[in-house]
Scaffold this active site. Sequence first.
Site, PDB file in Angstrom:
ATOM      1  N   ASP A 191       1.549   2.437  -5.157  1.00 33.17           N
ATOM      2  CA  ASP A 191       0.992   3.397  -4.208  1.00 33.17           C
ATOM      3  C   ASP A 191       1.949   4.575  -3.980  1.00 33.17           C
ATOM      4  O   ASP A 191       3.165   4.385  -3.906  1.00 33.17           O
ATOM      5  CB  ASP A 191       0.773   2.642  -2.883  1.00 33.17           C
ATOM      6  CG  ASP A 191      -0.124   3.368  -1.910  1.00 33.17           C
ATOM      7  OD1 ASP A 191      -1.275   3.658  -2.277  1.00 33.17           O
ATOM      8  OD2 ASP A 191       0.327   3.643  -0.781  1.00 33.17           O
ATOM      9  N   GLU A 246       0.529   5.713  -8.769  1.00 31.69           N
ATOM     10  CA  GLU A 246      -0.316   6.740  -8.160  1.00 31.69           C
ATOM     11  C   GLU A 246       0.568   7.962  -7.904  1.00 31.69           C
ATOM     12  O   GLU A 246       1.252   8.045  -6.897  1.00 31.69           O
ATOM     13  CB  GLU A 246      -0.924   6.244  -6.841  1.00 31.69           C
ATOM     14  CG  GLU A 246      -1.923   7.239  -6.273  1.00 31.69           C
ATOM     15  CD  GLU A 246      -2.108   7.166  -4.763  1.00 31.69           C
ATOM     16  OE1 GLU A 246      -3.099   7.698  -4.270  1.00 31.69           O
ATOM     17  OE2 GLU A 246      -1.238   6.610  -4.072  1.00 31.69           O
TER      18      GLU A 246
END
Length: 516
Positions: A191, A246
């Site tokens: 993330d 990401e």
Amino acid sequence: MYQVYPRSFADGTGDGVGDLPGLRAHLEHLSWLGVDAVWLSPIYPSPMADFGYDVADYCAVDPLFGTLADLDAVVADAHHLGIRVLLDWVPNHTSDAHPWFQASRSSRDDPKRDWYIWRDPAPDGGPPNNWMRAWGGTPAWTFDEASGQWYLHLFLPEQPDLNWANPEVEVAMHATLRFWLDRGVDGFRIDVVHALGKDPALPDTPADLSPIPHATLNDDPRTHPILRRLRTLLDGYDGDRVMVGEVFLLDTARVATYYGDGDELHLAFNFPPLFAPFTATSWRKQLARVEREVAPVGWPTWVLSNHDVVRHRTRYGGDEARARAAAVLLLTLRGTPFLYAGEELGLAQAEIPPERVVDPGGRDGCRAPIPWDGTPEHGWSTTDPWLPWPPEAERRNVANQREDPASVMHLYRRLLAARRSSPALQDGTMELIDGVPEDVIAWRRRSPGDERIVAVNFGPETVAVDAPLGGVVEVASDGAGEGRLFTGTLGPSSAVLLRPAVTTSPASPGSASLAL
Ligand code: GLC
């Protein structure tokens, strides 16, 4: 790779929220579809301020989703079906309920104080810099009355940023990865990975940059050594353990730097194509950029939908034909495609009435529950799960589409099967084919002894695509003419995957030659 948003995938325990037993019961769908790997959005214990992206314990499973044994069973069953399992690792921030943060906020002298990013107030008593958090339009800082300092959170106040400059944080976070790798997990989606390294001076965002901190400033060089050490950790394990980051930077050249010299991320999400309109002009630019900027340094990725953005069927205007053409595009480009659960049904964004809104980031509409069948409960335990159903659930569901060879779901399956059987599609070269109409992009994928051609008509008109686009239609977005020689005509918003025609020469019976 196929992304599962566990809350919305399948309900195995009867509370209207998806969970691991539900996922386990539906792994067969993923196997039928033909995906190689599944990525699960966070399943860790969490107060759910950001639906799991606020982690209170990195080495456990939230009871809402099940138990550690349930996760082990998902991994074992998936492996049995030949499907790898990736977890979502959220290293930029924890939940404010994480014991580390509880300790950190307890006093300025706590040994974990420096595990998070604490600063004194600005001279006027306000936040230490001008950074704004995601969504709220409010500062990325929250003042802690008790200790008289502000802590940084690029997202919600319930998501305090970890201080990756502190080596103890890195050691502790590495241990969380080992915990899952030791259990046989195949890798991680990481993330907001671009935000890990931070300039300790935390300079103001310059006025000419967007004030969204995680999209602009936090592409700091300090992130790269962190990634190299993560890579070393993964490389120390047997098998193919993978990390996909990401990298939420809307600049493909900067995204490419996260592959390092082949010693950082294995894969990096490249979002500019996701935000590009579905036109030939704009996709030609995106393809050229990826070829120029990513291909020399790493293996590209492609993604059209995820749990943070409006579903692409809706973004592209709602037309199913266009969603079908997009599937052909996504699954035949050079790189690893990421599917988001439900796109194989051609799902559109769900309408969320104001009283049902739950996400602070306004993303509920792409997180509607997956309809498994045409009953009022759609295979869930209730007619009214945690979010409303997506549009047309009574007919646009897994059971119906499985029975219908003309469905979007079967199209995805045929495309995935074609990929699996073609080395050229898996890892062959890709070159654009000139001389096609303006609304069309056509390309050739090639590897030793194998070749495929793809043509996508982004436009609203039927077009004639002349030679050299010959061959047999292996997959057509509308299913038309599959198994027959390509006619050279592409309907509006349609696409074809062509394989070489095998011709038998009369002069030498039995010998076959490839003709494209
Ligand atoms: C990523 C996730 C998003 C989450 C945010 C904060 O962008 O994809 O869902 O809200 O990070 O963790």
